[in-house]
Structure formats: C-alpha cells, structure tokens
Design a protein around this motif. Structure first.
Motif, PDB file in Angstrom:
ATOM      1  N   MET A   1       1.001  -0.895   0.092  1.00 31.38           N
ATOM      2  CA  MET A   1       0.204  -0.294  -0.297  1.00 31.38           C
ATOM      3  C   MET A   1       1.135   1.185   0.188  1.00 31.38           C
ATOM      4  N   THR A   2       0.511   1.989  -0.470  1.00 25.36           N
ATOM      5  CA  THR A   2       1.113   3.112  -1.199  1.00 25.36           C
ATOM      6  C   THR A   2      -0.106   4.578  -0.825  1.00 25.36           C
ATOM      7  N   LEU A   3       1.077   5.289  -0.136  1.00 27.36           N
ATOM      8  CA  LEU A   3       0.206   6.961   0.377  1.00 27.36           C
ATOM      9  C   LEU A   3       0.397   8.167  -0.396  1.00 27.36           C
ATOM     10  N   LEU A   4      -0.335   8.199  -1.698  1.00 26.42           N
ATOM     11  CA  LEU A   4      -0.437   8.797  -2.316  1.00 26.42           C
ATOM     12  C   LEU A   4      -0.226  10.221  -2.210  1.00 26.42           C
ATOM     13  N   GLU A   5      -1.118  11.106  -1.453  1.00 24.21           N
ATOM     14  CA  GLU A   5      -0.919  12.529  -1.305  1.00 24.21           C
ATOM     15  C   GLU A   5      -1.868  12.529  -0.395  1.00 24.21           C
ATOM     16  N   SER A   6      -1.824  13.213   0.796  1.00 19.74           N
ATOM     17  CA  SER A   6      -2.667  14.131   2.285  1.00 19.74           C
ATOM     18  C   SER A   6      -3.189  15.713   1.827  1.00 19.74           C
ATOM     19  N   LYS A   7      -5.036  15.980   2.082  1.00 19.59           N
ATOM     20  CA  LYS A   7      -4.942  16.853   1.148  1.00 19.59           C
ATOM     21  C   LYS A   7      -6.230  17.259   2.287  1.00 19.59           C
ATOM     22  N   ASP A   8      -6.736  17.975   3.153  1.00 20.97           N
ATOM     23  CA  ASP A   8      -7.522  18.748   3.943  1.00 20.97           C
ATOM     24  C   ASP A   8      -8.049  17.273   5.034  1.00 20.97           C
ATOM     25  N   GLY A   9      -6.989  16.900   5.552  1.00 20.86           N
ATOM     26  CA  GLY A   9      -6.641  16.480   6.316  1.00 20.86           C
ATOM     27  C   GLY A   9      -6.936  14.673   5.794  1.00 20.86           C
ATOM     28  N   ILE A  10      -6.988  14.673   4.961  1.00 19.68           N
ATOM     29  CA  ILE A  10      -7.564  13.304   4.134  1.00 19.68           C
ATOM     30  C   ILE A  10      -6.672  12.697   3.493  1.00 19.68           C
ATOM     31  N   GLN A  11      -6.123  10.703   3.808  1.00 24.02           N
ATOM     32  CA  GLN A  11      -5.185  10.529   3.061  1.00 24.02           C
ATOM     33  C   GLN A  11      -5.627   9.317   1.764  1.00 24.02           C
ATOM     34  N   TYR A  12      -5.187   9.626   0.892  1.00 22.90           N
ATOM     35  CA  TYR A  12      -5.426   9.363  -0.191  1.00 22.90           C
ATOM     36  C   TYR A  12      -4.310   7.871  -0.364  1.00 22.90           C
ATOM     37  N   PHE A  13      -4.963   6.355  -0.029  1.00 21.90           N
ATOM     38  CA  PHE A  13      -3.917   5.463  -0.087  1.00 21.90           C
ATOM     39  C   PHE A  13      -4.053   4.544  -1.469  1.00 21.90           C
ATOM     40  N   THR A  14      -3.066   3.282  -2.424  1.00 16.58           N
ATOM     41  CA  THR A  14      -3.989   2.274  -2.943  1.00 16.58           C
ATOM     42  C   THR A  14      -3.254   1.621  -3.020  1.00 16.58           C
ATOM     43  N   PHE A  15      -3.580   0.143  -3.088  1.00 16.96           N
ATOM     44  CA  PHE A  15      -2.944  -0.824  -3.376  1.00 16.96           C
ATOM     45  C   PHE A  15      -1.669  -1.063  -4.484  1.00 16.96           C
ATOM     46  N   GLU A  16      -1.070  -1.879  -4.370  1.00 15.16           N
ATOM     47  CA  GLU A  16       0.114  -2.084  -5.781  1.00 15.16           C
ATOM     48  C   GLU A  16       0.483  -3.611  -5.437  1.00 15.16           C
ATOM     49  N   HIS A  17       0.565  -3.896  -7.076  1.00 11.50           N
ATOM     50  CA  HIS A  17       1.177  -5.199  -7.201  1.00 11.50           C
ATOM     51  C   HIS A  17       2.729  -5.617  -7.671  1.00 11.50           C
ATOM     52  N   SER A  18       3.609  -6.118  -7.367  1.00  9.27           N
ATOM     53  CA  SER A  18       4.175  -6.004  -7.454  1.00  9.27           C
ATOM     54  C   SER A  18       4.797  -7.184  -9.055  1.00  9.27           C
ATOM     55  N   ARG A  19       5.253  -7.189  -9.206  1.00  5.72           N
ATOM     56  CA  ARG A  19       5.999  -7.895 -10.902  1.00  5.72           C
ATOM     57  C   ARG A  19       5.624  -9.557 -10.894  1.00  5.72           C
ATOM     58  N   ASP A  20       6.234  -9.674  -9.625  1.00  5.43           N
ATOM     59  CA  ASP A  20       5.619 -11.748  -9.922  1.00  5.43           C
ATOM     60  C   ASP A  20       4.277 -11.588  -9.747  1.00  5.43           C
ATOM     61  N   TYR A  21       3.445 -10.543  -8.448  1.00  5.47           N
ATOM     62  CA  TYR A  21       2.179 -10.433  -8.656  1.00  5.47           C
ATOM     63  C   TYR A  21       0.954 -10.214  -9.372  1.00  5.47           C
ATOM     64  N   GLN A  22       1.693  -9.806 -10.221  1.00  6.59           N
ATOM     65  CA  GLN A  22       1.253  -9.058 -11.344  1.00  6.59           C
ATOM     66  C   GLN A  22       1.014 -10.643 -12.610  1.00  6.59           C
ATOM     67  N   GLN A  23       2.008 -11.367 -13.151  1.00  8.69           N
ATOM     68  CA  GLN A  23       1.765 -12.507 -13.396  1.00  8.69           C
ATOM     69  C   GLN A  23       1.390 -13.262 -12.923  1.00  8.69           C
ATOM     70  N   VAL A  24       0.849 -13.679 -11.445  1.00  8.09           N
ATOM     71  CA  VAL A  24       0.163 -14.927 -10.648  1.00  8.09           C
ATOM     72  C   VAL A  24      -1.375 -14.383 -11.260  1.00  8.09           C
ATOM     73  N   GLN A  25      -1.366 -12.466 -11.566  1.00 11.53           N
ATOM     74  CA  GLN A  25      -2.854 -12.479 -11.637  1.00 11.53           C
ATOM     75  C   GLN A  25      -2.507 -12.611 -12.968  1.00 11.53           C
ATOM     76  N   PHE A  26      -2.221 -12.560 -14.224  1.00  8.04           N
ATOM     77  CA  PHE A  26      -2.095 -13.335 -15.678  1.00  8.04           C
ATOM     78  C   PHE A  26      -2.690 -14.812 -15.809  1.00  8.04           C
ATOM     79  N   LYS A  27      -2.166 -15.001 -14.869  1.00  4.88           N
ATOM     80  CA  LYS A  27      -2.416 -16.795 -14.458  1.00  4.88           C
ATOM     81  C   LYS A  27      -3.870 -17.176 -14.310  1.00  4.88           C
ATOM     82  N   PHE A  28      -4.050 -16.228 -12.793  1.00  2.11           N
ATOM     83  CA  PHE A  28      -5.774 -16.310 -12.781  1.00  2.11           C
ATOM     84  C   PHE A  28      -6.678 -15.846 -13.367  1.00  2.11           C
ATOM     85  N   LEU A  29      -5.951 -14.889 -13.822  1.00  2.00           N
ATOM     86  CA  LEU A  29      -6.893 -14.716 -15.699  1.00  2.00           C
ATOM     87  C   LEU A  29      -6.870 -15.877 -16.492  1.00  2.00           C
TER      88      LEU A  29
END
Length: 635
Positions: free
Chosen positions: A242-270
């Motif tokens: 999880m990465t913190l994108l920005e903090s604005k007006d007391g609100i924190q905006y986060f997002t999850f990120e996938h590593s290269r290995d996880y992306q390959q597993v995601q393609f196999k899942f599809l």
C-alpha cells in the motif's frame, strides 16, 4: 541611600571577613558574578558546615532568609513576582533590586542597608532562576504540541500529532464534513464478531474451554479484522503493498500496488477463469495461497456448492493478506483514509469487506456487520461505489442502533437527499416507531416519537406508493379490498424503472422487519390515513407524483453493482437489459467505465469466447471475455 554608598558598605563588609577564594573573580561581568554567588548559596544549603568559612556563609544565608521558615517559600514568592512582571520589563530591568523596591512603604526603607541589599540580591538571583525554568517549560510545551518539534523526536509523537491534525482538518471539510467523523467512526472492538457473540451468549458459551496450544504454535501478526488460524498456509507476502498517494485537507489517499511477480500470478488467474474449471484456481492457490482474486472467486464457488464454512474462511484469509499490507498511516477507524475504486488493485479490498460483512449478517452478528458497512462507506463516501447507503439502514435496524441511523439521516440529508431513497424514507419512520415503543421512554417523549413516526410513514407512502403491495405479499398479509381497488396503491400505479429497482431491493431485504404485529397494525393505520389524504386531494400527493416522473429514470452503475452483489431475486429481476446482457465476474462485478489502469495484460495469440461460466455467481448464462478484471483492450 545611593547605590555607590551601598557598594562601599558591601566592600567594607567583605574586607572585614576572612578571605574566601570563592569570592575572588577576575573582572567578571555582573551576570557571571550573580551566577557564581548562586552556586555558592546552593552549595552552602546542601553541604554541611565543615569549617569557619562554611559557618560564616551559613550565618550570612540565614541572616538573609531569617523571615522564611522554608526555603521553597522564597522560590514561591519569586515565582509570584516573576509572574507579575512581564518578560519585556525584565529585559529592560536586569537588576532585580529595582523591581523589588517598587511600591514599598516608607517603613521598609528603614531596614539596614546591607540586609536590604542582600534580600534584593537573593530575590534577583531567584528571579533569574525562575526565568530559566520558564524557558525550559516553554520549549518543552512547544515540543509536546508538535509545532516546533525537532527532527529526531519520537515516531509515536509524530504519528499522534498527524492524527490530531487529521481530525481537526476533517471538521472543515465540505458537504457535511464536520459531522462525517462521528458518522463514519469505526471502533476496533466492534470489528470482532466474538465481541457481539459474547454479549448475546456469554464468554463461556462462545469460547468454551479453548486454550492456546503451546506446541507447534505459529506466531502471526496481530490484526483487527480477522484472526489467523493454524490451519492456514504459512503466510508469506504475496506481493501486495500500500502506498500513500497524497494528503489533502486532512484526508489520506492510499492505493494498493502489485509487484511484478504478483502481476504474473494475476495473469495466470485470468487464464484459469477463462478455462471455466475451478480446479485450475485451486491449483493456482496451492502455489500462491494468498492470491486475493483467486480467494474471492473460489469463495463464490464454495458458496454456490453450499460450503459456507470454506467460503467464509477464504474471505478471511484474503482480508488477512490485505491487512498485512496496510500502510502505517492507514487507519480503519478514523474515517479519513480513502481508496479509489477506479483502480483495479483496490476493488478486491472492497469486495472482500462486503462479502465478509454479508457472512457476518447471516451468522447473526448485525452489529459487527454494521461496523464493516461503515468502514466500506468511509473508504469513498462521496462516490460510494458499492452503494452502502442502500444497506446501512437495514443493518442499523437489525442491530437496534436507532439513534445512529437518525443521526446519519440528519447529517447527510442536506447534501445527499437521503429522503429520496425508499429505504431511508421507510426505515427512519420505523426507527421513530421503535423508539416510541421502548419501555424506559417517558410518556411525553413516546407520544412525540409516535407522532413523528406517523407523519414520516405517511409521507413515505405518498412518495413511494409502490412499496406497499409487494411488502404485504412478502409478509403474507391479505390487503383490504379498499386498498387493492384504489388507483393509488392498486396495480394501475406505475413506477419509473430506477424506482422499481430500488423498491424491489428494499422490500426483498427488509420485509422481515415489518412482520411484527405492532408494526403491521401501525402500517394499516397509516395506509388508511394516506387514502383519506389522497381522496381529499392533498397537494403533497400531486407534488410527489411530479417528482417521481422527473426523477428515477435511470439508476447509476453503482446501484446496479449493489443489486448484483445483494443477489436478491426481486431486485435482480428488475435490472435493465444493458446490465443483464453483459458478462459479470464475481471477483469484479461491473467495473467502472473510467478505470485507472496501472499495468496491462499482454496480448494473447488466440481469443476464444466460452459459452458458459461455471464461476459466475450472478449470471449463469454470461460469457467470459478474454480481457477481465477491468483491464482495457490490448491486454
């Protein structure tokens, strides 16, 4: 007497005494001489008298302090004087004798010059000492407030200051932000279903004689949402962060990120999803036991096969994997952490929370489910991608948190128009009715709540007349012929398509709440009163009819997504054709059209469309496309 004469007298007095090398100075400044004299006074007070010099200094000190029985009284008086004098005045007047001599009577001037000067000098020394202490306290307070803290301060203090700043800035947020913290606030203890089960059945009935096994015991990370089980595979980070994108007006905006290995597993899942064989997903989970989308999809398969225990266990494992990837500043309870549903990496967290919430509600833990509902709503309260506002009233009524629902309706009515939703129009009236039926309520308060409930229910029936007949049918109640034959409630009353979808969703979800005898009697009285108002041509009836024609023509995409996830037959049958004719995946139902894509699936040599979908939980006849998970073309 002049200061020159005082200096002469002091020099004469010092010359008559025995020589003391502690008094010898090499042309020091008056401030340094005062500090040296202060040290001498302190040493004389602490160390016992050893010779004639020490006894003479002690006698001198006792002579200066003969009016004080306690040495701390002098410090207290000095503190009072220092408080009376401003810092600017003290800077202009470094000599304490001038300030201490202000405003004294003429009788005090008759003291001996040496005694008067010694008292003034001791007070000035103590005043300097007090000023030093005040400076230390001031710097300490500024560091505690976090405004001028040093870079090497404690990390816990920095985090605490950050949370305090977030809470203060949240109150200045637009669109009801001043009340949003109280509405979306989540308590950690209510996220654990055992807390609610213990309240219902007692701790002994819930826990029994369970004792932790000391042998072969695995130590897991402490989490709030789920408790890791010994039967789970050994946890290793699957590649989610999880990465913190920005903090604005007391609100924190986060997002999850996938590593290269996880992306390959995601393609196999599809690829496994396109094969229409659940065994391929099982094989993928054996190699990657904490892959999120595989856990979500296999959980749906187990639920269709009526293996509820395994389906719930897979969802809990997915939540545990997510919680281990949280950012240190991400908070489940503050209501100030945001996750954008437009990013495919974040959608799985929404869906895992939603499915876990539904399992808790079916398990008989509506209070815990309500806490998860507020948690999902707090992640994106503006767009509300899963439309939790269509569900929060039902869970609030189930858990009997009537005041909480009324507070939410009061705080958000101005900027959300919650009264235009059928579920809030009827549920708030039902809340007031239950409050009027409580035994510990005063008679006057009970009558007031009943009048409010009657008025709100009548207004809800006038605004949404299409709710009555389906509700009575599901409650197996035969309506009065005067009601069924009336054009206002009868079959001739038509609803716009979006309103019919909302009505079917509310009736199919909450009809059990209206089956009580007292509630049904109250509904019958309100229906009769509404018919009288309709026959009398109340202007509100025509006004509501015009509003129904102008609004509710088409529902937004998040409402369709909520209906699909709810799996309520009455609601899914009212979905429009543009929703029922497109493929719907259980791990990503109806992805947003403006998704934010971070990585793409590589091109495939052959694109094959499969005629069926054994993994689809909502549409059995849907077609699996070669590109899923909300990814655009070219993947």
């Amino acid at each position: 007497m002049s200061s020159r004469a005082l200096r002469r007298l002091r020099g004469k007095q010092r010359g008559q005494e025995a020589l003391d090398f502690g008094d010898v100075t090499l042309d020091d400044s008056p401030e340094e001489q005062a500090e040296a004299k202060e040290e001498q006074l302190d040493t004389a007070n602490v160390s016992p008298p050893s010779d004639s010099k020490g006894s003479s200094r002690k006698a001198k000190k006792n002579k200066a302090q003969k009016n004080f029985s306690n040495i701390y009284e002098l410090i207290g008086d000095a503190d009072n004087e220092a408080e009376k004098i401003s810092p600017d005045e003290e800077a202009e007047k470094p000599d304490g004798s001038k300030t201490s001599g202000m405003g004294k009577n003429d009788k005090k001037d008759l003291k001996k010059p040496d005694q008067k000067h010694e008292e003034a000098s001791t007070k000035s020394l103590s005043g300097d000492r007090v000023k030093k202490k005040k400076k230390k306290k001031k710097t300490k307070m500024t560091s505690e407030d976090g405004q001028e803290a040093a870079p090497d301060d404690n990390i816990d203090l920095l985090l605490e200051n950050l949370e305090q700043s977030n809470g203060l800035s949240l109150q200045s947020e637009d669109c009801g932000g001043s009340d949003r913290k109280s509405v979306l606030h989540v308590e950690h203890r209510n996220l654990n279903p055992e807390t609610e089960l213990k309240r219902y059945f007692g701790a002994r009935a819930v826990l029994g004689d369970q004792r932790p096994r000391q042998r072969n015991r695995q130590f897991h990370r402490s989490t709030w949402m789920t408790s890791p089980k010994d039967s789970w595979p050994r946890f290793s980070r699957p590649g989610i962060s999880m990465t913190l994108l920005e903090s604005k007006d007391g609100i924190q905006y986060f997002t999850f990120e996938h590593s290269r290995d996880y992306q390959q597993v995601q393609f196999k899942f599809l690829d496994a999803v396109e094969s229409m064989d659940p065994n391929n997903i099982v094989a993928l989970l054996q190699l990657n036991p904490y892959h999120i989308d595989s856990l979500l999809q296999l959980s749906d398969v187990c639920r269709i096969q009526e293996d509820q225990e395994m389906a719930r266990d897979l969802i809990e494992r997915a939540l545990y994997s997510f919680e281990c990837a949280f950012h240190p500043l991400f908070s489940l309870t503050s209501g100030t952490s945001r996750l954008d549903y437009l990013r495919p990496e974040n959608r799985a967290f929404y869906l895992a929370l939603y499915k876990h919430m539904m399992f808790l509600e079916k398990r008989g833990c509506p209070r815990t489910a309500l806490e998860y509902c507020k948690l999902i709503l707090s992640l994106d309260p503006d767009s509300d991608p899963l439309c939790m506002l269509l569900l929060v009233d039902f869970l609030t009524l189930r858990s009997r948190e009537y005041h909480s629902l009324l507070q939410l309706h009061q705080d958000w009515e101005e900027h959300r128009n919650l009264s235009q939703l059928p579920n809030f129009a009827f549920s708030t009236a039902l809340c007031h009715f239950h409050l009027s039926q409580q035994e510990d309520t005063d008679p006057e308060e009970s009558d007031k709540q009943r009048q409010i409930a009657d008025q709100m229910l009548q207004d809800a029936l006038i605004m949404f007349p299409g709710v009555l007949m389906p509700l009575l049918d599901l409650c197996t109640v035969q309506a009065d012929p005067a009601v069924t034959s009336h054009s206002f409630f009868g079959p001739k009353s038509q609803q716009p398509p979006a309103l019919a979808e909302l009505t079917a969703l509310y009736v199919g979800r909450t009809f059990n709440l209206w089956r009580e005898a007292a509630v049904m009697l109250w509904l019958e009285e309100s229906v009769k009163e509404v018919l009288c108002r309709v026959n009398a041509k109340d202007p509100l009836v025509e006004d509501c009819q015009n509003k129904r024609k102008q609004r509710y023509q088409s529902a937004p995409r998040n409402i369709h997504r909520h209906v699909l996830l709810s799996e309520i037959k009455e609601a899914t049958s009212s979905l429009p054709l543009e929703v029922t004719t497109q493929p719907v995946m259980g791990f990503d139902p109806l992805p947003p059209l403006d998704s934010v894509i971070s990585y793409t699936r590589p091109e495939r040599s052959e694109l094959v469309k499969y005629p069926g979908n054994c993994l689809n939980t909502s549409m059995k006849d849907a077609v699996f496309p070669p590109r899923t998970h909300g990814y655009p073309k070219g993947m």
